[in-house]
Design a protein around this motif. Sequence first.
Motif, PDB file in Angstrom:
ATOM      1  N   LEU A  66       0.830  -1.201   0.000  1.00  0.00           N
ATOM      2  CA  LEU A  66       0.000   0.000   0.000  1.00  0.00           C
ATOM      3  C   LEU A  66       0.866   1.253   0.000  1.00  0.00           C
ATOM      4  N   THR A  84       1.056   3.910  -3.116  1.00  0.00           N
ATOM      5  CA  THR A  84       0.726   5.307  -2.817  1.00  0.00           C
ATOM      6  C   THR A  84       1.880   6.230  -3.166  1.00  0.00           C
ATOM      7  N   LYS A 122     -14.694  10.880   0.865  1.00  0.00           N
ATOM      8  CA  LYS A 122     -15.539   9.686   0.979  1.00  0.00           C
ATOM      9  C   LYS A 122     -16.897   9.911   0.322  1.00  0.00           C
ATOM     10  N   PRO A 143     -11.762  -1.480  -1.970  1.00  0.00           N
ATOM     11  CA  PRO A 143     -11.129  -0.949  -0.756  1.00  0.00           C
ATOM     12  C   PRO A 143      -9.683  -0.511  -0.970  1.00  0.00           C
ATOM     13  N   ASN A 193      -9.581   2.720  -3.167  1.00  0.00           N
ATOM     14  CA  ASN A 193     -10.050   3.879  -2.421  1.00  0.00           C
ATOM     15  C   ASN A 193      -9.016   4.350  -1.398  1.00  0.00           C
ATOM     16  N   THR A 194      -8.333   3.391  -0.787  1.00  0.00           N
ATOM     17  CA  THR A 194      -7.300   3.756   0.188  1.00  0.00           C
ATOM     18  C   THR A 194      -6.144   4.468  -0.494  1.00  0.00           C
ATOM     19  N   TYR A 220      -3.617   4.479   9.407  1.00  0.00           N
ATOM     20  CA  TYR A 220      -4.806   3.626   9.307  1.00  0.00           C
ATOM     21  C   TYR A 220      -6.111   4.421   9.349  1.00  0.00           C
ATOM     22  N   VAL A 223      -7.164   6.714   7.314  1.00  0.00           N
ATOM     23  CA  VAL A 223      -7.763   6.763   5.977  1.00  0.00           C
ATOM     24  C   VAL A 223      -8.498   5.469   5.687  1.00  0.00           C
ATOM     25  N   LEU A 224      -7.913   4.337   6.049  1.00  0.00           N
ATOM     26  CA  LEU A 224      -8.572   3.051   5.834  1.00  0.00           C
ATOM     27  C   LEU A 224      -9.892   2.983   6.574  1.00  0.00           C
ATOM     28  N   ASN A 243     -12.436   0.571   4.794  1.00  0.00           N
ATOM     29  CA  ASN A 243     -11.541  -0.524   4.435  1.00  0.00           C
ATOM     30  C   ASN A 243     -11.332  -1.373   5.675  1.00  0.00           C
TER      31      ASN A 243
END
Length: 262
Positions: free
Chosen positions: A63, A67, A113, A127, A130-131, A200, A202-203, A208
């Motif tokens: 991830l 990113t 969101k 998921p 989106n993350t 985490y 954002v998740l 997510n």
Amino acid sequence: MKFSRKTLGIPFGLFLVLFVIAPLVVIAYFAFTDGTGQLTLGNFVGFFSDPNTMGTLLYSLVLAFVTTLVCLLIAYPVAYVLARSKWKRKSILLLIFVMPMWINFTLRITALKEILTLIEGNLAFHPFLNTVIGMTYDFLPFMILPIYNTLERLDESLLEAASDLGADSLQAFLRVTLPLSAPGIVSGVSMVFLPAMTNYVVLDMLYNSTYIMGSLIGSYFSAYDWNGGSMIALLLLAIICIFTFLTGADDSAGRERGGALL
């Protein structure tokens, strides 16, 4: 007592001892002990032998890598255009990219969101994507600023010399601009990759259900497992130190060009 300039460093030294060294000592103590206070390496053995925790580490690395790559692919062209352009108001354009940082983090992710929900309907369908979108939106200014700072200070005479030696625009970019902008890239990568492994929030806000290292640490401490949480925190610290050492090997060049912001 005779005043010395070294005296001015006492408050900073106390701050380091109380809020940096002391917490690290506490984390190291819990990481290498069990619930009874006995020294053990069982916490580390359990982490590396558990497929769930290793999967979380791998997911966090992937991830963070994706990113960082997306941020770099977006940020470099933007920073390059802004730095090399002759616009008189380019600082205003740069300010537009920085302005979202002035808004509360929760409000920004909540707004994102709502936009993603309007587009996708159900955020549970994508998921990971989106993350990555959420983290890219959050960390993009941290990639743009150091790259822009480095490119903006690039000596024009170097490009003119490359042109005089027969290099076309692409060759001048690959042989001159890109290597000299490396300090800014390294700074941007460091400021995006490391937080992306642990952010985490954002998740959670984008629904997510997957864990990354930051949420894993939070779950341990929520369960009052200080030993497990401290062990993972110490592992992350080791990863950060190794990453910083590898990317900061040529830090002197970065400081000279204004690229190393860390």
